[in-house]
Design a protein around this motif. Structure first.
Motif, short mmCIF file in Angstrom:
data_model
loop_
_atom_site.label_atom_id
_atom_site.label_comp_id
_atom_site.label_asym_id
_atom_site.label_seq_id
_atom_site.Cartn_x
_atom_site.Cartn_y
_atom_site.Cartn_z
N HIS A 142 1.01 -1.16 -0.09
CA HIS A 142 -0.10 -0.04 0.02
C HIS A 142 0.92 1.26 0.11
CE1 HIS A 142 -3.95 1.78 0.49
NE2 HIS A 142 -3.44 2.77 1.39
N GLY A 143 1.78 1.30 0.96
CA GLY A 143 2.62 2.52 0.96
C GLY A 143 3.49 2.70 -0.13
N SER A 144 3.93 1.64 -0.77
CA SER A 144 5.13 1.80 -2.13
C SER A 144 4.34 1.71 -3.32
CB SER A 144 6.04 0.51 -1.94
OG SER A 144 6.61 0.73 -0.68
N LEU A 145 3.19 1.43 -3.38
CA LEU A 145 2.68 1.00 -4.75
C LEU A 145 1.23 1.66 -4.79
CD1 LEU A 145 2.24 -0.06 -7.89
CD2 LEU A 145 1.78 -2.34 -6.98
N THR A 146 0.40 1.24 -4.21
CA THR A 146 -1.08 1.57 -4.13
C THR A 146 -1.25 3.02 -4.09
OG1 THR A 146 -1.70 -0.56 -3.01
CG2 THR A 146 -3.41 1.16 -3.11
N MET A 147 -0.50 3.71 -2.98
CA MET A 147 -0.64 5.03 -2.93
C MET A 147 -0.15 5.78 -4.17
SD MET A 147 0.70 5.41 1.03
CE MET A 147 1.64 6.93 0.85
N VAL A 148 0.68 5.49 -5.07
CA VAL A 148 1.24 6.00 -6.27
C VAL A 148 -0.07 6.07 -7.06
CG1 VAL A 148 2.54 5.74 -8.37
CG2 VAL A 148 3.50 5.48 -5.93
N MET A 149 -0.72 4.99 -7.15
CA MET A 149 -2.17 4.85 -7.77
C MET A 149 -2.95 5.70 -7.62
SD MET A 149 -2.18 0.51 -8.71
CE MET A 149 -1.20 -0.33 -9.48
N TYR A 150 -3.30 5.82 -6.09
CA TYR A 150 -4.15 6.82 -5.80
C TYR A 150 -4.03 8.14 -6.26
CZ TYR A 150 -6.17 3.39 -2.22
OH TYR A 150 -6.66 2.37 -1.67
N SER A 151 -2.64 8.68 -6.03
CA SER A 151 -2.37 9.97 -6.28
C SER A 151 -2.41 10.38 -7.64
CB SER A 151 -0.91 10.47 -5.93
OG SER A 151 -0.86 10.28 -4.33
N ALA A 152 -1.97 9.23 -8.56
CA ALA A 152 -1.88 9.57 -9.96
C ALA A 152 -3.75 9.58 -10.64
CB ALA A 152 -1.48 8.51 -10.93
N HIS A 153 -4.26 8.78 -10.09
CA HIS A 153 -5.87 8.78 -10.24
C HIS A 153 -6.39 10.18 -9.97
CE1 HIS A 153 -10.07 7.93 -9.87
NE2 HIS A 153 -9.82 7.01 -10.59
N ALA A 154 -6.14 10.72 -8.77
CA ALA A 154 -6.49 12.10 -8.56
C ALA A 154 -6.23 13.32 -9.25
CB ALA A 154 -6.07 12.20 -6.65
N ALA A 155 -4.81 13.16 -9.77
CA ALA A 155 -4.21 13.93 -10.61
C ALA A 155 -4.79 14.12 -11.92
CB ALA A 155 -2.73 13.88 -10.95
N LEU A 156 -5.32 12.76 -12.47
CA LEU A 156 -6.03 12.54 -13.77
C LEU A 156 -7.32 13.33 -13.81
CD1 LEU A 156 -4.70 8.99 -14.46
CD2 LEU A 156 -4.01 11.08 -15.76
N GLU A 157 -8.08 13.35 -12.77
CA GLU A 157 -9.42 13.88 -12.60
C GLU A 157 -9.14 15.25 -13.09
OE1 GLU A 157 -11.18 14.25 -8.64
OE2 GLU A 157 -11.83 12.08 -8.93
N HIS A 158 -8.15 15.90 -12.93
CA HIS A 158 -7.89 17.20 -13.48
C HIS A 158 -7.07 17.37 -14.89
CE1 HIS A 158 -9.47 18.39 -9.63
NE2 HIS A 158 -8.50 17.39 -9.07
N MET A 159 -6.07 16.48 -15.07
CA MET A 159 -5.50 16.49 -16.44
C MET A 159 -6.17 15.96 -17.51
SD MET A 159 -1.88 15.39 -14.84
CE MET A 159 -0.70 16.18 -13.82
N VAL A 160 -7.01 15.06 -17.34
CA VAL A 160 -7.74 14.68 -18.53
C VAL A 160 -8.61 15.75 -19.05
CG1 VAL A 160 -9.34 12.99 -19.21
CG2 VAL A 160 -7.72 12.19 -17.78
N PRO A 161 -9.52 16.55 -18.47
CA PRO A 161 -10.34 17.36 -19.00
C PRO A 161 -9.50 18.72 -19.65
CG PRO A 161 -10.98 17.04 -16.80
CD PRO A 161 -9.96 16.21 -16.71
N GLN A 162 -8.39 19.02 -19.07
CA GLN A 162 -7.59 20.02 -19.60
C GLN A 162 -6.53 19.48 -20.78
OE1 GLN A 162 -5.55 21.21 -16.22
NE2 GLN A 162 -3.60 20.30 -16.68
N GLY A 163 -6.67 18.04 -21.08
CA GLY A 163 -5.81 17.45 -21.97
C GLY A 163 -4.37 17.83 -21.91
N SER A 164 -3.72 18.10 -20.75
CA SER A 164 -2.38 18.28 -20.66
C SER A 164 -1.81 17.81 -18.92
CB SER A 164 -2.08 19.43 -21.02
OG SER A 164 -2.72 20.55 -19.92
N GLY A 165 -0.70 17.60 -18.81
CA GLY A 165 -0.27 17.32 -17.64
C GLY A 165 1.10 16.44 -17.53
#
Length: 290
Positions: A142-165
């Motif tokens: 969880h601390g070394s892999l899953t948390m990376v996935m959580y954070s990436a997913h959270a960032a994509l919520e905003h990057m996908v609509p703007q089409g960049s990041g």
């Protein structure tokens, strides 16, 4: 109707080549002025704070996410004073799906945008694998892999609509080489490398670049202390493992500073790395399987 020549030019992406970089200095390409960056795990003495400093020193405004508000608040104040950019402390436990999504949304709001997301998770259990409990294994993954996935997913919520990041995931050279006493950790970090490659493949067509950095043996204050003055058998064993790696695997024959790894993160966040995608770059003194 396009001519055959125009069709080939489109297929080759000639219309998307960054020709403006030709007459610019590399130093200009590394400038992040005006960019908005989030760094997770940024409250301690390790790679998170070093990365936030490097991005801010290159001109970016940064949000520092951490589970202890006083720590990220202190780091943010230091960054603003040192570099003259905006730095915001954000409270968030990266192990909690709802908290990390809330923290990223809050960070984007105070920054006024999101261009760069650096996912810097925490390391967990070390020691002989047969002595691990279920909690040890679950916590490490969880601390070394899953948390990376959580954070990436959270960032994509905003990057996908703007089409960049740009998303930069922190793995470890242990994801490529064997390291005694770190089996679960190294397997998790190998997962981060695979996650980075696959996430890049999925989102590059949508304007989002995903890259990774794999540090080697970084020296932090607490690590320096127990390496020089081990207080128990576990610390003595850890020192022995580190020394063995330096002697037999690390070609430069030394540990590194978090700032040396943060240099690569800042480079990958910049326009100088615009034609890189999906790779995880080792910053490990040439560490290899010895």
């Amino acid at each position: 109707m396009q001519s055959e020549e125009q069709e080939w030019a489109t297929l080759m992406g000639f219309d998307r080549l960054p020709t403006d970089i030709v007459d610019r200095r590399v130093g200009e390409l590394l400038d992040l002025s005006g960019r908005k960056a989030i760094v997770t795990g940024a409250g301690g003495d390790g790679l998170g704070q070093a990365t936030a400093n490097r991005l801010a020193g290159s001109g970016a405004d940064v949000a520092l996410i951490g589970r202890t508000f006083s720590k990220v608040e202190k780091r943010a104040a230091e960054i603003e004073k040192r570099w003259g950019v905006k730095a915001y402390p954000i409270l968030g436990d990266l192990s909690d799906w709802d908290q990390v999504h809330r923290a990223v949304r809050e960070s984007r709001e105070v920054l006024g945008g999101l261009d760069i997301m650096v996912n810097n998770p925490v390391m967990s259990t070390a020691g002989a694998f047969e002595h691990h409990t279920k909690e040890d294994i679950d916590g490490t993954v969880h601390g070394s892999l899953t948390m990376v996935m959580y954070s990436a997913h959270a960032a994509l919520e905003h990057m996908v609509p703007q089409g960049s990041g740009r998303i930069i995931n922190i793995s470890a050279v242990g994801g490529r080489v064997q390291q005694p006493g770190l089996t679960a950790y190294c397997a998790s970090k190998a997962g981060v490398i695979g996650f980075t490659r696959n996430l890049a493949h999925e989102f590059a067509p949508r304007g989002i670049t995903v890259l990774g950095v794999a540090p080697g043996i970084m020296i932090k204050p607490e690590m320096r202390e127990y390496v020089l003055n081990p207080r128990n058998d576990a610390q003595r064993a850890a020192r022995g493992t580190i020394l063995n790696s330096i002697r037999h695997q690390v070609q430069l024959g030394r540990v590194c500073l978090p700032e040396e790894v943060a240099n690569m993160v800042a480079y990958l966040a910049s326009d100088a790395a615009n034609y890189m995608c999906g790779q995880t770059i080792d910053v490990a003194g040439g560490q290899w399987m010895g």
